[in-house]
Structure formats: structure tokens, C-alpha cells
Write a protein that holds these residues in place. Structure first.
Motif, PDB file in Angstrom:
ATOM      1  N   GLY A  33     114.430  52.910  11.682  1.00  0.00           N
ATOM      2  CA  GLY A  33     113.813  52.732  13.134  1.00  0.00           C
ATOM      3  C   GLY A  33     112.468  52.783  13.256  1.00  0.00           C
ATOM      4  O   GLY A  33     111.948  52.628  14.541  1.00  0.00           O
ATOM      5  N   GLU A  34     111.525  52.662  12.087  1.00  0.00           N
ATOM      6  CA  GLU A  34     110.291  52.887  12.529  1.00  0.00           C
ATOM      7  C   GLU A  34     109.444  51.489  12.372  1.00  0.00           C
ATOM      8  O   GLU A  34     110.052  50.625  11.596  1.00  0.00           O
ATOM      9  N   ILE A  35     108.558  51.322  13.161  1.00  0.00           N
ATOM     10  CA  ILE A  35     107.712  49.908  12.920  1.00  0.00           C
ATOM     11  C   ILE A  35     106.238  50.546  12.421  1.00  0.00           C
ATOM     12  O   ILE A  35     105.642  51.146  13.194  1.00  0.00           O
ATOM     13  N   LEU A  36     106.203  50.057  11.276  1.00  0.00           N
ATOM     14  CA  LEU A  36     104.804  50.091  10.463  1.00  0.00           C
ATOM     15  C   LEU A  36     104.060  48.867  10.332  1.00  0.00           C
ATOM     16  O   LEU A  36     104.477  47.991   9.964  1.00  0.00           O
ATOM     17  N   ALA A  37     102.914  48.960  11.225  1.00  0.00           N
ATOM     18  CA  ALA A  37     101.970  47.869  11.209  1.00  0.00           C
ATOM     19  C   ALA A  37     101.161  47.813   9.896  1.00  0.00           C
ATOM     20  O   ALA A  37     100.514  48.809   9.715  1.00  0.00           O
ATOM     21  N   LEU A  38     101.012  46.756   9.087  1.00  0.00           N
ATOM     22  CA  LEU A  38     100.173  46.604   8.099  1.00  0.00           C
ATOM     23  C   LEU A  38      98.921  45.632   8.446  1.00  0.00           C
ATOM     24  O   LEU A  38      99.419  44.465   8.657  1.00  0.00           O
ATOM     25  N   VAL A  39      97.649  46.091   8.474  1.00  0.00           N
ATOM     26  CA  VAL A  39      96.628  45.362   9.031  1.00  0.00           C
ATOM     27  C   VAL A  39      95.650  45.418   7.892  1.00  0.00           C
ATOM     28  O   VAL A  39      95.490  46.239   7.083  1.00  0.00           O
ATOM     29  N   GLY A  40      95.008  44.330   7.764  1.00  0.00           N
ATOM     30  CA  GLY A  40      93.887  43.986   6.904  1.00  0.00           C
ATOM     31  C   GLY A  40      93.335  42.778   6.841  1.00  0.00           C
ATOM     32  O   GLY A  40      93.968  41.712   7.182  1.00  0.00           O
ATOM     33  N   ALA A  41      92.334  42.346   6.179  1.00  0.00           N
ATOM     34  CA  ALA A  41      91.622  41.315   6.300  1.00  0.00           C
ATOM     35  C   ALA A  41      92.343  40.268   5.188  1.00  0.00           C
ATOM     36  O   ALA A  41      93.143  40.692   4.389  1.00  0.00           O
ATOM     37  N   SER A  42      92.193  39.021   5.249  1.00  0.00           N
ATOM     38  CA  SER A  42      92.851  38.055   4.396  1.00  0.00           C
ATOM     39  C   SER A  42      92.410  38.427   3.059  1.00  0.00           C
ATOM     40  O   SER A  42      91.252  38.648   2.569  1.00  0.00           O
ATOM     41  N   ILE A 204     103.207  42.887   9.571  1.00  0.00           N
ATOM     42  CA  ILE A 204     102.058  42.389   9.160  1.00  0.00           C
ATOM     43  C   ILE A 204     101.336  41.686   9.983  1.00  0.00           C
ATOM     44  O   ILE A 204     101.585  40.644  10.429  1.00  0.00           O
ATOM     45  N   THR A 205      99.932  42.112  10.462  1.00  0.00           N
ATOM     46  CA  THR A 205      98.998  41.370  11.350  1.00  0.00           C
ATOM     47  C   THR A 205      97.665  41.514  11.081  1.00  0.00           C
ATOM     48  O   THR A 205      97.106  42.469  10.418  1.00  0.00           O
ATOM     49  N   HIS A 206      96.920  40.396  11.401  1.00  0.00           N
ATOM     50  CA  HIS A 206      95.309  40.387  11.492  1.00  0.00           C
ATOM     51  C   HIS A 206      94.798  41.159  12.665  1.00  0.00           C
ATOM     52  O   HIS A 206      93.901  41.714  12.983  1.00  0.00           O
ATOM     53  N   ASP A 207      95.799  41.258  13.807  1.00  0.00           N
ATOM     54  CA  ASP A 207      95.376  41.676  15.257  1.00  0.00           C
ATOM     55  C   ASP A 207      95.560  43.166  15.413  1.00  0.00           C
ATOM     56  O   ASP A 207      96.891  43.550  15.689  1.00  0.00           O
ATOM     57  N   GLU A 234      95.423  57.639  16.556  1.00  0.00           N
ATOM     58  CA  GLU A 234      94.480  58.261  15.843  1.00  0.00           C
ATOM     59  C   GLU A 234      93.645  57.648  14.725  1.00  0.00           C
ATOM     60  O   GLU A 234      92.896  58.050  13.811  1.00  0.00           O
ATOM     61  N   LEU A 235      93.946  56.173  14.833  1.00  0.00           N
ATOM     62  CA  LEU A 235      93.390  55.386  13.822  1.00  0.00           C
ATOM     63  C   LEU A 235      91.727  55.446  13.986  1.00  0.00           C
ATOM     64  O   LEU A 235      91.387  55.051  15.067  1.00  0.00           O
ATOM     65  N   VAL A 236      91.124  55.614  12.978  1.00  0.00           N
ATOM     66  CA  VAL A 236      89.452  55.537  12.934  1.00  0.00           C
ATOM     67  C   VAL A 236      88.860  54.044  12.227  1.00  0.00           C
ATOM     68  O   VAL A 236      87.951  53.447  12.675  1.00  0.00           O
ATOM     69  N   ALA A 237      89.621  53.645  11.252  1.00  0.00           N
ATOM     70  CA  ALA A 237      89.027  52.547  10.329  1.00  0.00           C
ATOM     71  C   ALA A 237      89.200  51.366  11.285  1.00  0.00           C
ATOM     72  O   ALA A 237      89.798  51.164  11.968  1.00  0.00           O
ATOM     73  N   ASP A 238      88.164  50.452  10.812  1.00  0.00           N
ATOM     74  CA  ASP A 238      87.997  49.316  11.494  1.00  0.00           C
ATOM     75  C   ASP A 238      88.339  48.181  10.414  1.00  0.00           C
ATOM     76  O   ASP A 238      87.485  47.848   9.655  1.00  0.00           O
ATOM     77  N   PRO A 239      89.495  47.372  10.243  1.00  0.00           N
ATOM     78  CA  PRO A 239      89.890  46.617   9.419  1.00  0.00           C
ATOM     79  C   PRO A 239      89.229  45.237   9.143  1.00  0.00           C
ATOM     80  O   PRO A 239      88.801  45.012  10.395  1.00  0.00           O
TER      81      PRO A 239
END
Ligand code: ADP
Ligand code: ADP
Length: 239
Positions: A33-42, A204-207, A234-239
Motif C-alpha cells: 500500500g505504499e507509493i515510493l517515487a524513484l526520481v533521478g536524471a536520465s 518512476i518519474t523525472h518530475d 524531508e527530502l533535501v537532494a536536488d535530483p
């Protein structure tokens, strides 16, 4: 036991002489039931990671546990049985919608592959189409994908994803080719599926803004590694 757990998973491609470590020691968990977004550049390794999760590729090292079962160690029939408990949604619904097939077959195919008898498939296909707002289903069952609008095709792709009631859905940029109103509809359908079935999502998203909107937690991937994972706020990184 988490729905999904990756333990120090590494996947290296060596076809080119220099080679590339597409996924480099990644550890992650996902609850039902959890949604984990995976973000990152191409090129960060998101697609490779999703293929490892889905059992479409095998890691060189590490474990990919689905409900505690390491699918990286399974082969043949046992691996296929675990794969059926997961589903992949792609950005272009056409990728999943074979032009020669009727909508009834497109949506029913995961059930057919799982060995569900055709008499049982019909009602389940109809109810999946109703879930995604394409009811009454009779209007669509006999049509082909090219006879539908873009929005209807994306709904059909989601009906196909949920018809087998998967434990885990990997959605790879499912809204990157659609307008804002269809994007909202797709996200609503995914969230409703999570509520109804307790499905876990790797989204998975770029956005990053979209990830913050839809996800419980965000994992930021850079050069094959997860450099940060945590609740969206709480996210600090800028992907
Ligand atoms: P993303 O989905 O984040 O764009 P990918 O997983 O597609 O990243 O790619 C990660 C790295 O692995 C890239 O350097 C890419 O070129 C490489 N790669 C991906 N798939 C293959 C493959 N089948 N063979 C060789 N290299 C690959
Ligand atoms: P921002 O102010 O940074 O755009 P929002 O929370 O307004 O942040 O939106 C983040 C992302 O989520 C955007 O891509 C937006 O289109 C999408 N979004 C926002 N609200 C909704 C909604 N109700 N339904 C679907 N998508 C939404």
C-alpha cells in the motif's frame, strides 16, 4: 516482512568494453500500500532497477525479496509465478496495447497468462474496465486500441494493470506523455487502486513536484546509487 526489499543489489552491464554499473549496491524497502517515487536524471539507473524488481533481469549481486521470497534466485515456472504478482505500466499505453487485439483480450491477457479460465476472465475484465471509468464495458470490449482516444487507451492500460490484482505495480513515467487533466485521472486511478487492493507502487518519474504530490516516500537515484530516501517533505537532494 515488507512487500518488497532490495538488499545491496548490483547490476553491471559489460557489453561495452568500459562497462557500466547501472545499479550499484541499492537497498530499499516498500510496504504494502505504499507509493515510493524513484526520481533521478536520465541514465541514473531507474529503468534497470525496475527491471530487477520485476524479475525481468537478474542482479549480479544482492537479493530482490518479494514478500520475503528472493526472486533473483528463482527460475522457470517459480519465477513466472512471482512475476505475475507484479505489473508494469509504461508511459505510452500503446506499448502494452497490441494493435491487433480487441480490448477484451488486451485487458484479459494477464489473466489468460495466469491460467484463469475464459469463463472467469469475462466478468473480471468487465469489472476492471468499470473500475477505470470505462463502464458499461460492452461498449469497449470488441474495439481495438487505435479506435480509442488517448485517455481511453491509458485507462485500458490501467485496467490491464489491475485486472490480476497485483501486489506491486511499477509505473515508469506513466503520465509523462499526457495532458494535465489526464494526468490527474491516472493518478486518481492509481491512488484508488492502492486504497482498494493495498497495492504497492514504485513510481518512476523525472518530475520531483509530481513525486512529492503522489508518493509516501521518495528515493533519489544518481549514477546507480540511492543517494537519499525519505518522506517527501524531508527530502533535501536536488535530483
Ligand atoms: P534511467 O532509467 O534512469 O534513464 P537506465 O537504467 O536506463 O537509467 O540506465 C542506467 C545506465 O545503464 C546507463 O548508463 C545506460 O546506458 C546503461 N544501460 C541500461 N540498459 C543497458 C543495457 N541493456 N545494456 C547496456 N547498458 C545499459
Ligand atoms: P507545484 O506547486 O510545485 O506545482 P503541486 O502540488 O501543485 O506543486 O503539483 C505537483 C505536481 O502534481 C504537478 O505536476 C501537478 O500537475 C500535480 N498535481 C497537483 N495536484 C494534482 C491533482 N489534484 N491531481 C493530479 N495531479 C496533481
Amino acid at each position: 516482512v515488507p512487500l518488497l526489499e532490495l538488499r545491496v543489489v548490483t547490476r553491471r552491464y559489460t557489453r561495452r568494453r568500459d562497462g557500466v554499473t547501472a545499479v550499484d549496491g541499492v537497498s530499499l524497502t516498500l510496504a504494502a500500500g505504499e507509493i515510493l517515487a524513484l526520481v533521478g536524471a536520465s541514465g541514473a539507473g531507474k529503468s534497470t532497477l525496475s527491471r530487477l524488481v520485476l524479475g525481468l533481469e537478474r542482479p549480479d549481486r544482492g537479493a530482490v525479496l518479494l514478500d520475503g521470497v528472493d526472486i533473483a534466485r528463482l527460475r522457470g515456472r517459480a519465477l513466472r509465478a512471482e512475476r505475475r504478482r507484479m505489473h508494469l505500466v509504461l508511459q505510452d499505453p500503446y506499448d502494452a496495447l497490441h494493435p491487433g487485439m480487441r480490448i477484451a483480450e488486451v485487458v484479459g491477457e494477464p489473466l489468460a497468462i495466469a491460467g484463469v479460465a475464459s469463463a472467469e476472465r469475462g466478468p473480471r475484465v468487465a469489472s476492471a474496465l468499470e473500475e477505470v471509468g470505462l463502464g458499461p464495458a460492452e461498449r469497449f470490449l470488441g474495439r481495438h486500441p487505435h479506435q480509442l482516444s488517448g485517455g481511453q487507451r491509458q485507462r485500458v492500460a490501467i485496467a490491464r494493470a489491475i485486472v490480476g490484482q497485483p501486489r506491486l505495480i511499477v509505473a515508469d513515467e506513466p503520465t509523462s506523455m499526457v495532458d494535465a487533466s489526464l494526468r490527474a485521472t491516472i493518478l486518481e486511478l492509481l491512488l484508488a487502486t492502492r486504497e482498494r487492493l493495498g497495492t504497492g507502487f514504485v513510481f518512476i518519474t523525472h518530475d520531483l513536484a509530481l513525486a512529492r504530490y503522489v508518493a509516501d516516500r521518495i528515493a533519489v537515484m544518481q549514477a546507480g546509487r540511492i543517494v537519499e530516501v525519505g518522506p517527501a517533505e524531508e527530502l533535501v537532494a536536488d535530483p
